[in-house]
Scaffold this active site. Structure first.
Site, short mmCIF file in Angstrom:
data_model
loop_
_atom_site.label_atom_id
_atom_site.label_comp_id
_atom_site.label_asym_id
_atom_site.label_seq_id
_atom_site.Cartn_x
_atom_site.Cartn_y
_atom_site.Cartn_z
N ASP A 24 0.84 -1.20 0.00
CA ASP A 24 0.00 0.00 0.00
C ASP A 24 0.87 1.25 0.00
OD1 ASP A 24 -2.40 -1.25 -0.04
OD2 ASP A 24 -2.72 -1.19 2.13
N LYS B 93 -3.87 3.01 -2.72
CA LYS B 93 -5.12 3.68 -3.03
C LYS B 93 -5.30 4.91 -2.14
CE LYS B 93 -7.61 -0.02 -2.43
NZ LYS B 93 -8.86 -0.73 -2.37
N MET C 229 -7.74 9.35 9.39
CA MET C 229 -8.32 9.90 8.16
C MET C 229 -9.16 11.15 8.44
SD MET C 229 -9.24 6.35 6.18
CE MET C 229 -9.22 5.21 7.54
N1 SAH Z 1 -3.86 0.34 8.90
C1 SAH Z 1 -3.34 1.66 9.19
C2 SAH Z 1 -4.37 2.75 8.96
C3 SAH Z 1 -4.76 2.92 7.51
S1 SAH Z 1 -5.92 4.18 7.27
C4 SAH Z 1 -2.82 1.67 10.64
O1 SAH Z 1 -3.09 0.74 11.38
O2 SAH Z 1 -2.14 2.63 10.99
C5 SAH Z 1 -4.90 5.54 6.81
C6 SAH Z 1 -4.83 6.55 7.93
O3 SAH Z 1 -3.95 6.11 8.93
C7 SAH Z 1 -4.27 7.91 7.51
O4 SAH Z 1 -5.26 8.73 6.92
C8 SAH Z 1 -3.83 8.45 8.83
O5 SAH Z 1 -4.92 8.92 9.59
C9 SAH Z 1 -3.30 7.21 9.51
N2 SAH Z 1 -1.85 7.04 9.33
C10 SAH Z 1 -1.21 6.05 8.70
N3 SAH Z 1 0.13 6.19 8.79
C11 SAH Z 1 0.34 7.32 9.51
C12 SAH Z 1 1.50 7.98 10.00
N4 SAH Z 1 2.73 7.52 9.75
N5 SAH Z 1 1.32 9.10 10.71
C13 SAH Z 1 0.09 9.57 11.01
N6 SAH Z 1 -1.03 8.98 10.59
C14 SAH Z 1 -0.92 7.86 9.86
#
Ligand code: SAH
Length: 246
Positions: free
Chosen positions: A35, A56, A168
């Site tokens: 991803d 995506k 998000m």
């Molecule tokens: N599966 C992922 C989340 C995916 S949804 C997890 O467990 O972290 C995508 C959202 O995750 C982004 O819009 C943001 O809100 C958050 N996110 C993912 N990586 C991030 C990071 N390094 N720093 C801050 N927010 C992050």
């Protein structure tokens, strides 16, 4: 040996936050489907593998989920060791269980490997304890974004007494702020907005709920970011241990 796919969490970005199990799966992988939010630096653990980006990101043209499913199935049936690598944890807003169910229904064995989810990492990197004795007895992970645009029960969230960790949320800051205020969360509730948690470009913006949007705009907050809302977001001034060892 039956065909198998590993659904692996790559963690929030810092390659040192990968689990040993994730590293072992990557080492064994012949095909890795990644991803957008996966830090490419983690791919050092699978130098010989075929890397297929299937990201995506919001706003961009996305790879249809159905296509991702079929691609995993095809490689698994051909006998390749397939790793499906997702940012954070595969089952926190990551569709990991959907993919596992679909593969299972097609006779493919699936192994899920946890990753450190962005909300946990972001808070920790800023020295924020998501639970704190006498202050926050729980934590709620919630996404501001839904596929069908259905609304959240903001009032219940505002009154839950738990720390809110919102994923998000960058495009929905005004709604988050106004709904939580309307739901009864005090205007001076501390907020921490953490961008690119655990990466070298991590940035952190603190404010109170009533000034959250203005603070974020002045800061030019961008995705990916998590919001931590609750009394604990005002803590965090405790010593933060050097992020990288050595
Ligand atoms: N599966 C992922 C989340 C995916 S949804 C997890 O467990 O972290 C995508 C959202 O995750 C982004 O819009 C943001 O809100 C958050 N996110 C993912 N990586 C991030 C990071 N390094 N720093 C801050 N927010 C992050």
């Amino acid at each position: 040996m039956s065909a198998k796919v590993w659904l692996v969490g790559a963690g929030p970005g810092d390659p040192e936050l990968l689990t040993l199990k994730a590293v072992r799966a990557l080492n064994a992988a012949q095909v890795v489907m990644i991803d957008d939010l996966v830090n490419p630096a983690v791919l050092e653990h699978c130098p010989g593998a075929k890397i297929i980006p299937v990201g995506k990101r919001g706003g961009c043209r996305s790879t249809p989920q159905e296509f991702i499913h079929r691609l995993m199935l095809r490689y698994a049936r051909q006998g390749y060791c397939v790793v499906r690598l997702k940012g954070g944890d595969p089952c926190i807003f990551g569709r990991g269980s959907e993919e596992a169910d679909w593969l299972g229904a097609h006779g493919i064995e699936v192994e899920l490997v946890n990753g450190i989810t962005a909300g946990l990492a972001g808070a920790t990197q800023c020295g924020i304890p998501l639970t704190l004795r006498g202050v926050a007895r729980g934590v709620t992970l919630v996404t501001a974004h839904t596929q069908d645009d259905s609304s959240l029960n903001w009032q219940a969230l505002a009154q839950s007494g738990t720390t809110l960790v919102i994923y998000m949320g960058v495009a929905k800051l005004e709604e988050i702020q106004s709904e939580l205020l309307a739901g009864g969360l005090p205007a001076n509730t501390p907020v921490a907005m953490i961008e690119n948690a655990s990466l070298p470009q991590q940035r952190e913006c603190r404010s109170e709920l009533a000034g959250m949007c203005e603070a974020a705009w002045a800061f030019e907050l961008k995705a990916p970011a998590v919001l931590v809302i609750g009394a604990v977001a005002g803590v965090g001034q405790m010593a933060v241990v050097e992020r990288r060892l050595g």
